[in-house]
Design an enzyme around this catalytic site. Sequence first.
Site, short mmCIF file in Angstrom:
data_model
loop_
_atom_site.label_atom_id
_atom_site.label_comp_id
_atom_site.label_asym_id
_atom_site.label_seq_id
_atom_site.Cartn_x
_atom_site.Cartn_y
_atom_site.Cartn_z
N HIS A 25 0.67 -1.18 -0.11
CA HIS A 25 -0.04 -0.01 -0.10
C HIS A 25 0.85 1.39 0.04
CE1 HIS A 25 -3.16 -2.64 1.77
NE2 HIS A 25 -3.70 -2.37 0.35
N PHE A 36 -8.46 5.08 -4.83
CA PHE A 36 -7.91 3.66 -4.54
C PHE A 36 -8.96 2.99 -3.78
CE2 PHE A 36 -5.41 0.68 -2.14
CZ PHE A 36 -4.41 0.53 -3.41
N ILE A 60 1.27 6.91 0.47
CA ILE A 60 0.62 6.24 1.20
C ILE A 60 -0.96 5.87 0.93
CG2 ILE A 60 0.42 5.06 3.66
CD1 ILE A 60 2.59 7.10 4.48
N CYS A 61 -1.37 4.64 1.09
CA CYS A 61 -2.95 4.39 0.76
C CYS A 61 -3.26 3.79 2.31
CB CYS A 61 -3.20 3.32 -0.36
SG CYS A 61 -3.16 4.18 -1.91
N LEU A 62 -3.88 4.74 2.83
CA LEU A 62 -4.22 4.39 4.21
C LEU A 62 -5.69 5.03 4.21
CD1 LEU A 62 -3.72 2.90 6.78
CD2 LEU A 62 -2.27 4.92 7.55
#
Lengths: 403, 151
Positions: free
Chosen positions: B83, B144, B90-92
Amino acid sequence: MAPSRSSRNSLQSVDLRALDYLASPSANLLCPICHSPLITPVQTRCLHTFCSACISLSLERSLTCPVDRKDLSHDDVTPAPIMIANLVNDLVVLCPNREKGCEASCARWLVESHVREDCGYAMVKCAKEGCDGMVARKDVDEDCVHEAVECEFCEFAVRKLDLESHLRECPKLSSECPHCAEPFLNPELSIHIADCPAEIIDCPASHFGCPYTCPRSEVDNHTGSCHFIALTPILQLHTERITTLELENKTIRQKLELLIPPRPLPTPSSSSSNPQDSSTNTGSSSTTRDMTSEMQDYTYHLYSEYEQLRSDVERLNAQIRELDVKQDMARINEGLRYNDEMTGMRAAINGLRMQLHWLVASRRDAPTPNSGGAGGAANRVGAGSSTNDGRRMSDSARQIVKL
Amino acid sequence: MFAQKRLQKELHNIHNYLPPGIGIASASDLSIWKMDIQVLDTNPLYADQIYRLQFKFSQSYPIEAPEVTFVKEDGIEIPMHPHIYSNGVICLDLLGKNWSPVQNVESVCMSIQSMLTSNTKNERPPGDDNFVRSGYRSPRNINFVYDDDTV
Ligand SMILES: [Zn+2]
Ligand SMILES: [Zn+2]
Ligand SMILES: [Zn+2]
Ligand SMILES: [Zn+2]
Ligand SMILES: [Zn+2]
Ligand SMILES: [Zn+2]
């Protein structure tokens, strides 16, 4: 307290959020959003407490409780119990005029009235009849500082308030030159400073690299012996030449950039645009210089169109990539889901097969307990065919599973 | 004003205490902080490595989430994670649609630390090359799909 003080209210407003507290307050009284003691505390349906302003801001962004993420609307927010409000209002804060010198501290709910009515450092209207100026409350009983007085040196009228700064630049007073420490009358000081013989200055050829510095009065001694100064005429010439060459180089490069990407255009012979300094014009650029302004316009037009198309393509590309990513993710998710489903089905089919086996076996065994022989009974035919069916089914099931 | 006051308080708390594996690298300016994080267990992907996070706060922090990315500096790399794009994005979901103003720098650091700790895959997100080439600096621009509940 003098009566003239309390009769004058200050209009200074107090921002409760900006206050500093005497002691750090209990963590239970802090708003979870701004981390400061609650201001106008409110409670949500899920029993969390925030500042009224903080939760409103948060709800504008997302209709959930910031603490537990439960759904929340503006209607689910009500004033907190009065006890909580009292606890935070009783916290002791420092006077917002602390930086100006007020050392007072008081309960938060009193701070507004302290500033409005008591604080010696809050600005209030000047006491003098007809004067519109503002003055710190502690100075209100002094003479009005807004009335004009005469400067004792230049006889100019200045506000009392500004007298101090006037004296620093009064034309009848002198100040010291920062370089030679000689006193000069204020209006003449700047003329002297521009020319002060004691100021340390760089050698006149410092931009060519001479590191020498000396007082202005001695610089002549140095210029006689300075090698850099001796070389100045030739260095100057070189610098000029480099500048013109750089300029020429730049225009040539620009034209080259214009010419190379699009197809070369035929040169219609007409008067040369863009006349340049002929002394720097060497033969190499003469062909490119024949472009007419019309052609340049055309090239620019083509070029801008090309740029536009390219950015369009880039944008489309980016969109496609984004879609690709999304689709990939969706496909992976779907794949995972199918896998799960498949596993479930496999398990179910296995279960069915087991049951079927058991059924077939019990069917085979039950009606003819002496089933060891090869003799054909009517029942056995039925049982046999069902066994075959069962086998076939389980086989085809297995095949599906293998797929 | 609002954002500054709260950031001052957070900075004060951070100087007093931080959980193990998390440290402050710089906060010279109240609007950009750099935090160092370290994975504490023996996860071979991240053993003995320090990673640097950059926090960018807007005026509407904490109502709006800070912009948090990993940054590459001398000897500091971007951690490998399905991620985390190789440009540090950052994909959070915590930093996007699931942000809440009760989160703070410390809690964000801890979430990212545990996101690294639990990871076993030595890989980048799908489409990393394209993503990095397209120059997105923020995952907010791309929708995303938060597909993985281990995050
Ligand atoms: Zn709640
Ligand atoms: Zn608050
Ligand atoms: Zn005061
Ligand atoms: Zn006055
Ligand atoms: Zn004067
Ligand atoms: Zn002087």
